[in-house]
Design an enzyme around this catalytic site. Structure first.
Site, short mmCIF file in Angstrom:
data_model
loop_
_atom_site.label_atom_id
_atom_site.label_comp_id
_atom_site.label_asym_id
_atom_site.label_seq_id
_atom_site.Cartn_x
_atom_site.Cartn_y
_atom_site.Cartn_z
N CYS A 21 0.76 -1.25 0.00
CA CYS A 21 -0.23 -0.21 -0.28
C CYS A 21 0.70 1.16 -0.01
CB CYS A 21 -1.00 0.02 1.58
SG CYS A 21 -0.45 0.35 2.57
N HIS A 46 -3.28 1.38 6.63
CA HIS A 46 -3.45 1.80 5.41
C HIS A 46 -2.74 2.75 5.07
CE1 HIS A 46 -4.29 0.86 1.13
NE2 HIS A 46 -5.86 1.73 1.59
N ASP A 57 -6.97 5.49 -3.64
CA ASP A 57 -5.97 4.55 -3.33
C ASP A 57 -5.94 4.11 -4.47
OD1 ASP A 57 -5.39 2.48 -1.64
OD2 ASP A 57 -6.85 2.28 -0.75
#
Length: 719
Positions: free
Chosen positions: A278, A337, A360
Site C-alpha cells: 500500500c 493503510h 487509493d
C-alpha cells in the site's frame, strides 16, 4: 515586390519560462509550462521583420495522436487578437527588425500533455506558409485561480507540488514511525515516464482521441493514474504481493523512493515492477500527480478497516485460548493503510465537496470495472455522503466502521463486544515545510462517540443498506506493516477487556518490561487486578503468534498457562519471556507479534480476553554529511550501520539515494556482517540541485529487509 515572412529560428525561452512556471527543476532546456499562465517565445525571421496589417500569424497547438478542434486537442489562435475558434491567447510583446517576441497562454482548462506548436503565416492574404516551432509540455497549474487544482497557499503549493521528498507513516497507532521517501518527481525523464503512463492506460488504448480530450480534468486524470499505478487491469507500474515470497523481485519494505521503480518500469518496456504494497502504491502515485501539477499528499490511516459486506462492521473471531482466528468473511483491521489525497475542484458534485480527495491505488475493489478508488471527497466521507462519486462508501468504511468481537467455542459463536472506536485512528501526513507529523483525523470524522459521529454513521449505514441489493463488496487486498526507525522506544497496542465494562470484576493487562528490540528476548508481565470484594481463582492461557501485513494470524509459536489466586482488590503479576531463538524464525517482514491472554474464573462461564500487538524495532542507519554541500562541488557522505542480531547475517546490501544529490540510486554490496558488528562506508557524490534535500538509506540482509535512515541536507548554490 514585397517578400514573404519566413521563420528562420525559434527560441522557446525554456530556461526563463520554466522558472516562471515552477518547472525549472524538471529541465532548463525543454519547455514545460502550466496552463492558465502566459509564456514567451521569440521568432527570428530571414529577410524582413513582422509587419502588422500585412502579415497574419496564426498559432496552432496540438496534442495527442488525433488532434481535433472540436474536442480541444487542437487550438488555432491568431496574433491579430481576433476571437478565434480556441480559447488560447497570443499577444505581441516586442517587434524587432528581424524578430518577434510573443506571449502565448493556454486556457486553465486545457488538456495537459505533450504539445506540438506550429505557426501559419499569411502574407498579403495571398499565401500561407506553415512552420513547426517545437514541442512543449503543458501541466496543471495550482498557482492559477482559474485552474481546478488551484491551491491558494504558497507554503502548501511548495509542500504538495514542489517538495520531492517526505515521510510515509507506518507502525501502529501507539508507535507511529516516519519512513523517509524520495518522491523525485522532478528527476530526469520522470515527466516523460508520467506521460507514457497516461498513454499506456486502457482508456488511451481503447479511444485515444477521447482520452486526450479529457486530460484537462483532474478528476479524470486521477482515476487514470490510480488504475495505472497497479497492474491488475493493465501493464501498470507495480505488481502487488502480500505472500511473503519475493524471490523474483524486491521486497516492498526495501524501497526508499519512486524514481528507481518508475525508471525500471520504463526501461523494461512498461512491464510491472515487482513488488509493491500500500505505501509503495501511494508513494508512486504521489510522484506522478505532483509531477503533473496536481497537489498531492500521502495519508496513513491507523487501524484501517476493510469491510467486505458493506454493513460497516468488521467481525473478528477468537478461540478459547485467546488466539485470533482467520476471518472467513475476510473482514480485517490493518495496523495501517496508506492512500493519497489530491486537491481539486469537484464540479461533478454538489457545492462544498471540492478540496482534498481520497485516491487509493492499492488494488482492492473495482470501480467502473477497473482497480482504482476515488477521487472520494474527504468532506463527503466526514458527512457520511457515501452515495457521492467516486467510491466514497469504501473510503468511509476504512475510517469509520465498527468492530465486533466474537468468541468461538464448541462450534458456537458468542458475541463479546462491539467497539465503535477501533477503526480509523491518527490519520497522518507530513506537515507543511516540516518533518513533523500532521494529524488530519478531524477532516475524516467527527469525534468518536459524539452525537455527530453516530449520526453520520447511521446516515452512511442507511445509504449503504439501500445499495446492498446491487451486490456484495468483494475484497482480497492485504496490507503490510514495515517499521522505519529513528524515534522513541516503541509502545504496543493494548486491547481492553472484551467483557462489558459494567460486569468486569477482574481485569488483565500486558506490560512490556523492555523496548521490544529485534534480536533480544521479549520480556513482559501480565497484570491481573481483582476489583471485587471476593476471592478469585483464575486460569489464564497465554500465547504469542506472528501477524501478517493484513492482520491475518499465523499459528502460535509460544504458549504458557498461569494459575492466579487473587484476594479482594489485589493485583498480581505473572512474568513472561519469549526468547529471540523462539520467535525469530516465525516473524514476517513486518515484525509483528501478537501476545494474548484468555482468563477464566473458577466456577464461572465468564472469560476475559486481552491482547497486545508488539512491533519489533531495529536501530536506525546514521548518516553524516562531511563538509558543506554546494552545487557542482564534491561531497562526502558517511553512512553508519550495524547488525543488531547476535548471529551472522549475509547478503547485506546498502542502498542510498536522494533527489538532487545522486544521479541514480547507489547500491553497495556489504556481504557478511558479524554479530553486533558496526560498520561505516563513505560515499562521494556531486550535488546538482540547490535547496533542501534528503538522503534516504536502507540496509537489507538474509535476516532483515528494512533497516532505514535519512538525513536532511541543505545544498548551497555557490561558495
Amino acid at each position: 515586390m514585397e517578400q514573404g515572412l519566413e521563420v528562420a529560428l525559434t527560441d522557446l525561452q525554456s530556461s526563463w519560462n520554466n522558472v516562471r512556471h515552477h518547472t525549472e527543476e524538471i529541465s532548463s532546456d525543454r519547455l514545460l509550462v502550466r496552463r492558465g499562465q502566459a509564456f514567451n517565445i521569440t521568432l527570428y525571421f530571414r529577410k524582413r521583420g513582422f509587419q502588422p496589417g500585412l502579415d497574419n500569424i496564426i498559432f496552432v497547438a496540438e496534442t495527442g495522436p488525433l488532434p481535433d478542434l472540436s474536442n480541444g486537442t487542437r487550438a488555432l489562435f491568431s496574433l491579430a487578437g481576433h476571437h478565434g475558434p480556441s480559447p488560447w491567447i497570443a499577444s505581441l510583446e516586442t517587434n524587432g527588425a528581424s524578430s518577434l517576441e510573443v506571449s502565448l497562454c493556454a486556457p486553465p482548462t486545457a488538456a495537459v500533455g505533450r504539445y506540438l506548436l506550429k505557426v501559419h503565416i499569411d502574407c498579403f492574404q495571398k499565401s500561407v506558409t506553415a512552420y513547426q516551432l517545437g514541442e512543449f509540455i503543458l501541466l496543471f497549474n495550482p498557482w492559477c485561480p482559474g485552474d481546478s487544482v488551484y491551491l491558494d497557499s504558497e507554503p502548501q503549493r511548495q509542500e504538495y507540488v514542489v517538495n520531492d521528498y517526505g515521510f510515509i507513516y507506518q507502525g501502529n497507532k501507539n508507535w507511529i514511525r516516519p519512513c523517509p521517501w524520495n518522491y523525485g518527481q522532478f528527476e530526469e525523464n520522470i515527466i516523460d515516464i508520467c506521460l507514457e503512463l497516461l498513454d499506456k492506460s486502457l482508456n488511451f488504448q481503447i479511444d485515444p482521441a477521447t482520452d486526450c480530450a479529457l486530460r484537462g480534468s483532474p478528476v479524470y486524470i486521477s482515476r487514470v493514474v490510480c488504475a495505472m499505478i497497479n497492474s491488475n487491469d493493465d501493464n501498470g507500474v507495480l505488481n502487488g504481493n502480500w505472500s511473503e515470497s519475493y524471490l523474483d523481485g524486491i521486497n516492498p519494505a526495501e524501497w526508499t523512493g519512486s524514481v528507481a521503480i518508475l525508471k525500471q518500469w520504463h526501461a523494461t518496456g512498461c512491464q510491472p515492477v515487482r513488488y509493491g504494497q500500500c505505501w509503495v502504491f501511494a508513494a508512486i502515485m504521489c510522484t506522478v500527480m505532483r509531477c503533473l501539477g496536481i497537489p498531492t499528499r500521502v495519508i496513513t490511516n491507523f487501524d484501517s478497516g476493510h469491510d467486505t459486506d458493506g454493513n460497516l462492521i468488521i467481525d473478528e473471531y477468537y478461540d478459547s485460548t485467546g488466539r485470533i482466528l482467520e476471518n472467513k468473511k475476510k473482514d480485517t483491521v490493518w495496523n495501517f493503510h496508506v492512500w493519497n489525497e489530491c486537491w481539486m475542484a469537484r464540479k461533478d458534485l454538489p457545492p462544498g465537496y471540492g478540496g482534498w480527495q481520497v485516491l487509493d491505488a492499492t488494488p482492492q475493489e473495482t470501480s467502473n470495472g477497473l482497480y482504482c478508488c476515488g477521487p472520494a471527497s474527504v468532506r463527503a466521507i466526514k458527512e457520511g455522503e457515501v452515495d457521492l462519486n467516486y467510491d466514497t462508501a469504501f473510503a468511509f468504511s476504512m475510517v469509520n466502521a465498527d468492530c465486533m468481537s466474537w468468541l468461538v467455542y464448541g462450534g458456537k459463536e458468542q458475541k463479546i463486544h462491539r467497539d465503535t472506536n477501533t477503526v480509523g485512528n491518527f490519520i497522518s501526513t507530513k506537515s507543511i515545510q516540516s518533518d513533523e507529523r500532521d494529524d488530519v483525523t478531524e477532516n475524516y470524522k467527527y469525534i468518536e462517540g459524539s452525537p455527530q459521529e453516530r449520526l453520520v454513521f447511521m446516515r452512511a449505514l442507511q445509504k449503504l443498506k439501500a445499495r446492498r441489493s446491487e451486490g456484495p463488496h468483494k475484497a482480497d487486498s492485504q496490507h503490510s506493516t514495515p517499521v522505519p526507525l529513528n524515534g522513541d522506544s516503541p509502545r504496543s497496542l493494548h486491547m481492553p477487556s472484551l467483557r462489558p465494562s459494567d460486569i468486569v470484576q477482574v481485569s488483565l493487562k500486558f506490560q512490556l518490561l523492555d523496548p521490544p528490540n529485534m534480536g533480544q528476548d521479549i520480556r513482559f508481565v501480565l497484570l491481573a487486578l481483582n476489583m471485587s470484594l471476593q476471592f478469585k481463582d483464575l486460569k489464564v492461557n497465554l500465547s504469542a503468534q506472528s501477524l501478517l501485513h493484513d492482520g491475518s494470524p499465523l499459528p502460535p509459536f509460544w504458549q504458557d498457562t498461569a494459575f492466579i489466586t487473587l484476594s479482594p482488590e489485589e493485583a498480581k503479576t505473572h512474568s513472561c519471556r519469549i526468547p529471540y531463538s523462539q520467535y525469530s524464525q516465525y516473524l514476517s517482514t513486518d515484525k509483528l507479534i501478537r501476545i494474548s491472554a484468555l482468563g477464566e474464573e473458577k466456577n464461572s462461564p465468564e472469560k476475559i480476553l486481552v491482547d497486545k500487538i508488539i512491533t519489533l524495532a531495529y536501530p536506525g542507519i546514521m548518516i553524516n554529511v562531511l563538509g558543506a554541500a554546494i552545487v557542482n562541488q564534491p561531497l562526502s557522505i558517511q553512512v553508519l550501520f550495524s547488525n543488531p542480531l547476535s548471529e551472522h547475517v549475509a547478503d547485506c546490501v546498502l542502498t542510498v539515494e536522494g533527489s538532487g544529490l545522486f544521479k541514480k540510486q547507489q547500491r553497495v554490496l556489504i556481504g557478511v556482517l558479524k554479530p553486533q558488528h558496526r560498520a561505516s562506508i563513505t560515499l562521494e557524490t556531486v550535488p546538482f540541485k540547490s535547496g533542501q534535500r534528503q538522503i534516504q538509506a536502507n540496509l537489507r540482509s538474509n535476516k532483515f529487509k528494512d533497516i532505514k535512515g535519512y538525513r536532511n541536507v541543505y545544498v548551497d548554490l555557490r561558495l
